[in-house]
Structure formats: structure tokens, C-alpha cells
Design a protein around this motif. Structure first.
Motif, PDB file in Angstrom:
ATOM      1  N   LEU A 174     -24.082  68.022 -23.251  1.00  8.61           N
ATOM      2  CA  LEU A 174     -23.280  68.858 -24.147  1.00  8.61           C
ATOM      3  C   LEU A 174     -24.195  69.617 -25.094  1.00  8.61           C
ATOM      4  O   LEU A 174     -25.258  69.128 -25.477  1.00  8.61           O
ATOM      5  CB  LEU A 174     -22.308  68.000 -24.961  1.00  8.61           C
ATOM      6  CG  LEU A 174     -21.233  67.253 -24.187  1.00  8.61           C
ATOM      7  CD1 LEU A 174     -20.355  66.457 -25.147  1.00  8.61           C
ATOM      8  CD2 LEU A 174     -20.382  68.202 -23.365  1.00  8.61           C
ATOM      9  N   GLU A 175     -23.761  70.794 -25.502  1.00  3.26           N
ATOM     10  CA  GLU A 175     -24.506  71.549 -26.502  1.00  3.26           C
ATOM     11  C   GLU A 175     -24.523  70.761 -27.803  1.00  3.26           C
ATOM     12  O   GLU A 175     -23.613  69.978 -28.086  1.00  3.26           O
ATOM     13  CB  GLU A 175     -23.830  72.899 -26.739  1.00  3.26           C
ATOM     14  CG  GLU A 175     -23.869  73.829 -25.556  1.00  3.26           C
ATOM     15  CD  GLU A 175     -23.100  75.114 -25.840  1.00  3.26           C
ATOM     16  OE1 GLU A 175     -22.902  75.454 -27.015  1.00  3.26           O
ATOM     17  OE2 GLU A 175     -22.700  75.758 -24.856  1.00  3.26           O
ATOM     18  N   ALA A 176     -25.527  70.987 -28.599  1.00  9.51           N
ATOM     19  CA  ALA A 176     -25.720  70.259 -29.850  1.00  9.51           C
ATOM     20  C   ALA A 176     -24.489  70.323 -30.758  1.00  9.51           C
ATOM     21  O   ALA A 176     -24.168  69.359 -31.444  1.00  9.51           O
ATOM     22  CB  ALA A 176     -26.954  70.787 -30.583  1.00  9.51           C
ATOM     23  N   ARG A 177     -23.766  71.429 -30.762  1.00 14.18           N
ATOM     24  CA  ARG A 177     -22.624  71.543 -31.679  1.00 14.18           C
ATOM     25  C   ARG A 177     -21.508  70.540 -31.370  1.00 14.18           C
ATOM     26  O   ARG A 177     -20.705  70.205 -32.222  1.00 14.18           O
ATOM     27  CB  ARG A 177     -22.071  72.967 -31.710  1.00 14.18           C
ATOM     28  CG  ARG A 177     -21.239  73.367 -30.527  1.00 14.18           C
ATOM     29  CD  ARG A 177     -20.758  74.816 -30.675  1.00 14.18           C
ATOM     30  NE  ARG A 177     -19.684  75.115 -29.776  1.00 14.18           N
ATOM     31  CZ  ARG A 177     -18.415  75.195 -30.132  1.00 14.18           C
ATOM     32  NH1 ARG A 177     -18.060  75.006 -31.371  1.00 14.18           N
ATOM     33  NH2 ARG A 177     -17.489  75.475 -29.248  1.00 14.18           N
ATOM     34  N   TRP A 178     -21.469  70.028 -30.145  1.00 11.54           N
ATOM     35  CA  TRP A 178     -20.447  69.046 -29.791  1.00 11.54           C
ATOM     36  C   TRP A 178     -20.870  67.620 -30.115  1.00 11.54           C
ATOM     37  O   TRP A 178     -20.054  66.712 -30.134  1.00 11.54           O
ATOM     38  CB  TRP A 178     -20.096  69.144 -28.301  1.00 11.54           C
ATOM     39  CG  TRP A 178     -19.416  70.422 -27.986  1.00 11.54           C
ATOM     40  CD1 TRP A 178     -19.958  71.500 -27.356  1.00 11.54           C
ATOM     41  CD2 TRP A 178     -18.084  70.791 -28.337  1.00 11.54           C
ATOM     42  NE1 TRP A 178     -19.042  72.519 -27.280  1.00 11.54           N
ATOM     43  CE2 TRP A 178     -17.873  72.106 -27.882  1.00 11.54           C
ATOM     44  CE3 TRP A 178     -17.042  70.148 -28.991  1.00 11.54           C
ATOM     45  CZ2 TRP A 178     -16.678  72.774 -28.053  1.00 11.54           C
ATOM     46  CZ3 TRP A 178     -15.839  70.810 -29.158  1.00 11.54           C
ATOM     47  CH2 TRP A 178     -15.662  72.106 -28.698  1.00 11.54           C
ATOM     48  N   MET A 179     -22.171  67.418 -30.355  1.00  7.95           N
ATOM     49  CA  MET A 179     -22.707  66.082 -30.604  1.00  7.95           C
ATOM     50  C   MET A 179     -22.425  65.657 -32.043  1.00  7.95           C
ATOM     51  O   MET A 179     -23.327  65.522 -32.865  1.00  7.95           O
ATOM     52  CB  MET A 179     -24.206  66.045 -30.300  1.00  7.95           C
ATOM     53  CG  MET A 179     -24.539  66.459 -28.869  1.00  7.95           C
ATOM     54  SD  MET A 179     -23.798  65.411 -27.615  1.00  7.95           S
ATOM     55  CE  MET A 179     -25.001  64.121 -27.538  1.00  7.95           C
ATOM     56  N   SER A 180     -21.160  65.448 -32.325  1.00 11.57           N
ATOM     57  CA  SER A 180     -20.702  65.065 -33.654  1.00 11.57           C
ATOM     58  C   SER A 180     -19.469  64.183 -33.489  1.00 11.57           C
ATOM     59  O   SER A 180     -18.610  64.482 -32.653  1.00 11.57           O
ATOM     60  CB  SER A 180     -20.340  66.323 -34.452  1.00 11.57           C
ATOM     61  OG  SER A 180     -19.457  66.014 -35.503  1.00 11.57           O
ATOM     62  N   PRO A 181     -19.358  63.116 -34.291  1.00  8.95           N
ATOM     63  CA  PRO A 181     -18.164  62.280 -34.176  1.00  8.95           C
ATOM     64  C   PRO A 181     -16.895  63.013 -34.613  1.00  8.95           C
ATOM     65  O   PRO A 181     -15.803  62.578 -34.296  1.00  8.95           O
ATOM     66  CB  PRO A 181     -18.461  61.083 -35.087  1.00  8.95           C
ATOM     67  CG  PRO A 181     -19.562  61.514 -35.968  1.00  8.95           C
ATOM     68  CD  PRO A 181     -20.306  62.593 -35.265  1.00  8.95           C
TER      69      PRO A 181
END
Length: 187
Positions: A127-134
Motif C-alpha cells: 500500500l502507498e504510505a498514505r494508507w499506512m495509518s490506523p
């Protein structure tokens, strides 16, 4: 090292019997002060009736958590995707599985027991970095899916972790198409 025969220390048999009795009652810790097991500041175990006038911490007598590998193996064989395999990644034993969700998107995941709960790592797709968030993609930067605030963001059983990962995969597919993540009322 202290003397294990110290008369103030309860016998190991007495401790075991008390702990087993509490576990059978599912109490977690006795409400009877004389039956409580406590840890002293200097690392000794004593029963509560010997703890007068000193700082102590009550010992929780519930069982030590551990995964039931036999049960998990049976579950993986009967309920998880064909091809699910028991593997060890970075010293952690768990279950690697792959599936294609309702939208035809492939997912590769690794479910494991973290010592308290079952967690799931997304292995593929990247996944792109922007999706790597809870909060955005409900996934941590280490690839672990965030299943909510309970259970250290995991689940209590392998089955619950597997099922929630399948739900998450469908939700993230929708979100990647530009729509709100569908499974949260506040998104």
C-alpha cells in the motif's frame, strides 16, 4: 538469592493449589485477603495475610496466555483458504494465507499470536504510505492491520483474526477506489 525454604514464603504446592482453585473459579484474583497472592517490592511471593504494612501488588491468578497450536492447525486446515501454511517469520510462528476478495483483488497475509492476541500482517499488496495509518487505511506502518482499540488492535482467536482480515481486505479495496472505508460509522 533468597532462601526458598524461608518460613514466610508459602510452599509451592500451596501456591499452585490456590492458583488452580482461582483459575477453576475464573476469578482472576481472590477477594479473600488471606487467599490473595501478592508480590513484594523485593520480588517475593507471599499470601495476602502476611502482607501487612508493606507495599505489595496482587498477583492475577488467571492462566498464562498461550496459543493452542493444535487447535489453530485444525482451524487453519478446515476454515482458512486452501494453501494456508504454518510458517515462521522473523522468529514468530503463524499462518500465511492468500485469497482473492469479492472485487477480484489478491491478498497475502500472515496471522500470528503476539503473546496476548492474534494479529495479522498484510504481506501483499503493498500500500502507498498514505494508507499506512490506523485511521486512514486501518493498518500500521509495520503492516499490521488495526482491528480496533480492543485486544491490542488484534483479535482473541485465530478465527476472529482471519475473518476480520477478510472484512478489512474488502474495505481497503473500496477505500483504494476513492470511497470512504465502509466499515466504520465515523468515516
Amino acid at each position: 538469592m533468597s532462601d526458598p525454604t524461608n518460613t514466610r514464603a508459602p510452599s509451592l504446592d500451596a501456591l499452585r493449589d490456590l492458583i488452580h482453585r482461582e483459575q477453576s473459579n475464573r476469578a482472576g484474583a481472590s477477594s479473600n485477603p488471606a487467599q490473595k497472592i501478592v508480590a513484594t517490592r523485593d520480588g517475593r511471593l507471599i499470601t495476602g495475610d502476611q502482607a501487612a504494612n508493606q507495599p505489595v501488588t496482587t498477583v492475577q491468578t488467571d492462566t498464562f496466555a498461550y496459543p493452542n497450536l493444535s487447535r489453530d492447525r485444525d482451524y487453519a486446515i478446515t476454515h482458512m483458504p486452501p494453501g494456508t501454511v504454518e510458517v515462521t517469520l522473523s522468529g514468530v510462528t503463524g499462518w500465511r494465507y492468500a485469497f482473492i476478495n469479492e472485487y477480484g483483488e489478491p491478498f497475502d497475509m500472515f496471522a500470528f499470536y503476539d503473546g496476548s492476541y492474534y494479529q495479522v500482517l498484510l504481506l501483499q499488496p503493498e500500500l502507498e504510505a498514505r494508507w499506512m495509518s490506523p485511521h486512514t487505511g486501518h493498518i500500521y506502518s509495520d503492516g499490521r492491520i488495526c482491528f480496533g482499540t480492543s485486544y491490542n488492535s488484534g483479535r482473541k482467536t485465530l478465527g476472529e483474526a482471519y475473518a476480520k482480515s477478510v472484512l478489512w481486505a474488502t474495505g481497503i479495496t473500496v477505500a483504494l477506489q476513492g470511497f470512504p472505508f465502509p466499515w466504520n460509522v465515523n468515516q
